[in-house]
Design a protein around this motif. Structure first.
Motif, PDB file in Angstrom:
ATOM      1  N   ILE A 167       0.852  -1.189   0.000  1.00 28.29           N
ATOM      2  CA  ILE A 167       0.000   0.000   0.000  1.00 28.29           C
ATOM      3  C   ILE A 167       0.889   1.240   0.000  1.00 28.29           C
ATOM      4  N   LEU A 168       0.704   2.104  -0.991  1.00 25.96           N
ATOM      5  CA  LEU A 168       1.439   3.353  -1.112  1.00 25.96           C
ATOM      6  C   LEU A 168       0.453   4.503  -0.929  1.00 25.96           C
ATOM      7  N   THR A 193      14.287   8.641   5.528  1.00 30.78           N
ATOM      8  CA  THR A 193      13.232   9.360   4.811  1.00 30.78           C
ATOM      9  C   THR A 193      13.237   8.972   3.344  1.00 30.78           C
ATOM     10  N   ALA A 194      14.422   9.014   2.726  1.00 29.51           N
ATOM     11  CA  ALA A 194      14.530   8.692   1.299  1.00 29.51           C
ATOM     12  C   ALA A 194      14.093   7.256   1.022  1.00 29.51           C
ATOM     13  N   ALA A 195      14.439   6.343   1.939  1.00 26.74           N
ATOM     14  CA  ALA A 195      14.097   4.927   1.736  1.00 26.74           C
ATOM     15  C   ALA A 195      12.607   4.661   1.882  1.00 26.74           C
ATOM     16  N   GLU A 204      10.343   6.827  -5.954  1.00 28.70           N
ATOM     17  CA  GLU A 204      10.968   7.899  -6.722  1.00 28.70           C
ATOM     18  C   GLU A 204       9.972   8.977  -7.122  1.00 28.70           C
ATOM     19  N   ASP A 205       8.698   8.601  -7.292  1.00 32.98           N
ATOM     20  CA  ASP A 205       7.690   9.605  -7.672  1.00 32.98           C
ATOM     21  C   ASP A 205       6.893  10.121  -6.479  1.00 32.98           C
TER      22      ASP A 205
END
Length: 642
Positions: A452-453, A470-472, A476-477
């Protein structure tokens, strides 16, 4: 000063613009004859500007209804609740905010709060926000090491604890950090009076300047995650995260908190983001908020406060059901209760059909209501219109039970990173077995891996001092990766199937979601916790702990003598009851996913022994490590690699 127009902080007249739009679902896919949505966009019902901060919502509430009750406080003696008007609460907030400034706290400084859920926590939260500060919660059960970590990571400048003992823990943490510049106060030792005294010489214009300097992009709090997978991460949540979600939730479900008769009794820990959101949600509506510091007093407080809706974790609902069943005893009373429970489930299930309940079922329901349901409804105050459950999955049978007896149960789902609620069933349409559609203004997408995103204005800003984490956590979008597996139906309702990191892959290559077995088992009166195991093993097993409180009642009702947890763990009749519960749970999964063996542990999982988080989630990794020998014994040895 009139009731509708108090002399308060000046606010722009057009602070909030409202636009109504329809939900737009994305692509859909047909699977096994059923249409599944791949993406769902909830409508944005209310758009906010940069001035719509949390103090702004409070000021608007006071401007609307200064003389109406906003808070109900229970008197120390007796069962009486005393109302506090919106104007009175606002004045208390302003005086406390001035005091925090008087203590030397600068705009943006972090203030840690370590306490049970009580009025003073809500007061300190709002006073901190009005003073331009950053309130940071610490669980009242946190260890000295955890306190030290939060103080250092958030650069805390003041700590307010509930008890003197907690203050001493904080003092020790400050000494280890070499921090002598931190203000330490305890509610048990006149902390609030000390703060108010410090604000006597601070002009209210200084508080107003601090408040007006805030925007929706400013941090409202840093909430440290429970730490089921290691060191807690500090979740940065902005004023806009709170206010955009609260205002859209009001517009989407006005029946919850926009009526003047709305009453919420808060007993969930305010150290948890869900309870923090609830206080903002309730106080920005039109109803009344109360607090219960000690859950031992929960049932008496529910009876006297009479909430209009309840927000609970599933374990509370399981306890109420199991307690009612156990107290029915044996013989005729127990038969009546279980008959009534089955009628409630059948009645709720029938409500989901086009035909609805049959005439015979309606008659049975009316009789069961008189004999059983009315008593359970009175347990929660007799005024509740529905129950919202979240924090963990709930068995569908229990959801049908409560809905059938007249307390519609709305299951929801959320994360710290979404300010609590992400999706929830609505009173207009509740689909039992799902966690409802996304709350406006969130969007949900299912990844190719089934994760689930989510995306939207209530998604957190990032992890404090942790850009790598945070980045992980984002694609990418820009979609936040929840770590949960699930699906969307054609109406945008979310169904959770498990945690991605918890999926067990057996030696035969079968993927098993532990939650599908653990959740129904936890509803059994004897069971406290369940952890399903079997990764890289030939079959699935389960570690089970017993509920010490319910055990003695169960033994009495089954004509058995009292016994300790250790004795019960090997008692043939107790084990037989657990095996029957496992058999029922196995009926809903394939043979490859079914539990073949169980092992009853003699020690429950608790915060104290490091196996539960402060929000009462099982630390699965810690359990597997602690009981590795027990697991190896079930399978006749450790995992054979290669």
């Amino acid at each position: 000063m009139s009731d509708e127009d108090p002399e308060l902080l000046a606010l722009p007249a057009d602070e909030t613009s409202v636009s109504i739009s329809s939900p737009e679902s994305g692509e859909s896919l047909e699977i096994d004859g059923e249409t599944q949505a791949l993406e769902w966009h909830a409508p944005i019902l209310v758009r906010i500007d940069e001035n719509t901060t949390i103090p702004h919502l409070l000021a608007r509430r006071v401007q609307r209804s200064a003389r109406r009750p906003l808070i109900a406080r229970k008197l120390e003696m007796g069962d009486t609740w005393q109302n506090m008007t919106a104007a009175e609460f606002y004045e208390d907030v302003q005086a406390t905010a001035a005091g925090l400034i008087g203590l030397g706290l600068e705009q943006g400084d972090a203030l840690a709060i370590m306490s049970r859920t009580r009025y003073e926590w809500t007061l300190l939260d709002y006073a901190s926000w009005c003073a331009g500060l950053l309130p940071v919660p610490i669980y009242e059960t946190s260890s000295g090491e955890q306190i030290e970590y939060i103080i250092q990571d958030a650069n805390v400048r003041a700590v307010i604890t509930e008890t003197v003992t907690q203050r001493e823990l904080a003092e020790s943490a400050c000494r280890r950090l070499g921090r002598s510049d931190i203000t330490l106060l305890s509610l048990d030792a006149e902390a609030m009076q000390t703060i108010r005294d410090a604000g006597v010489t601070i002009p209210r214009t200084m508080v107003a300047q601090r408040t007006q300097a805030l925007t929706t992009d400013d941090l409202a709090t840093i909430v440290y995650t429970s730490g089921t997978t290691g060191r807690p991460k500090g979740t940065e949540i902005t004023h806009g995260n709170f206010t955009e979600l609260a205002l859209n939730a009001h517009a989407w479900m006005p029946e919850v908190a926009m009526g003047k008769d709305s009453r919420l009794l808060l007993f969930l820990p305010l150290a948890h983001v869900f309870a923090r959101f609830l206080q903002v949600f309730q106080l920005s509506g039109e109803g009344i908020l109360g607090h219960t510091p000690d859950t031992k007093n929960l049932l008496p407080d529910l009876a006297t406060f009479r909430p209009s809706y309840l927000l609970v974790v599933p374990r509370v609902l399981e306890k109420i059901y199991n307690s009612a069943d156990a107290k029915a005893g044996r013989g005729g009373k127990q038969k009546i209760f279980r008959w009534a429970a089955n009628v409630a489930v059948q009645y709720s299930q029938a409500l989901e059909t086009p035909e609805g309940p049959s005439r015979r079922l309606k008659m049975q329901h009316a009789a069961a209501s008189h004999l059983v349901y009315s008593k359970i409804i009175q347990l929660v105050g007799g005024n509740a219109r529905f129950i919202i459950s979240g924090g963990a999955p709930l068995s569908t049978r229990l959801a049908h039970f409560y809905t059938g007896l007249g307390l519609p149960l709305l299951e929801g789902y959320g994360l710290t990173e979404t300010v609590g609620p992400l999706s929830v069933n609505t009173p207009r349409l509740s689909k039992i077995g799902t966690v409802g559609p996304p709350l406006p203004p969130l969007s949900v997408r299912i990844s190719d891996e089934g994760e689930i995103l989510i995306q939207g204005p209530s998604v957190f800003r990032g992890y404090h001092n942790n850009p790598e984490a945070t980045a992980a956590s984002f694609t990418e979008d820009g979609w936040f990766k929840t770590g949960d597996l699930g699906s969307l139906d054609r109406d945008g309702y979310v169904r959770i199937t498990g945690r991605a990191k918890d999926i067990i892959v057996t030696a035969g290559g079968k993927n098993v979601a532990p939650a599908s077995l653990e959740d129904p088992l936890r509803g059994h009166p004897l069971i406290s916790q369940v952890v399903v195991v079997g990764d890289k093993r030939p079959f699935i097993s389960a570690l089970i702990t017993l509920d010490a409180e319910m055990l003695q009642l169960w033994l009495k009702n089954h004509g058995l003598p009292p016994m300790s947890i250790g004795e019960a763990a090997t008692n043939i009749e107790v084990l037989s009851a657990l095996e029957r519960a496992v058999d029922r749970a196995n009926e809903h999964v394939s043979r490859a996913e079914s539990i073949r063996k169980i092992r009853v542990l003699t020690t429950d999982f608790t915060e104290a022994n490091g196996l539960l988080t402060p929000s009462l989630k099982v630390k699965r990794k810690a359990v597997l490590e602690r009981y590795a020998d027990v697991i190896d014994d079930i399978y006749g040895g450790p995992v054979q690699n290669g």
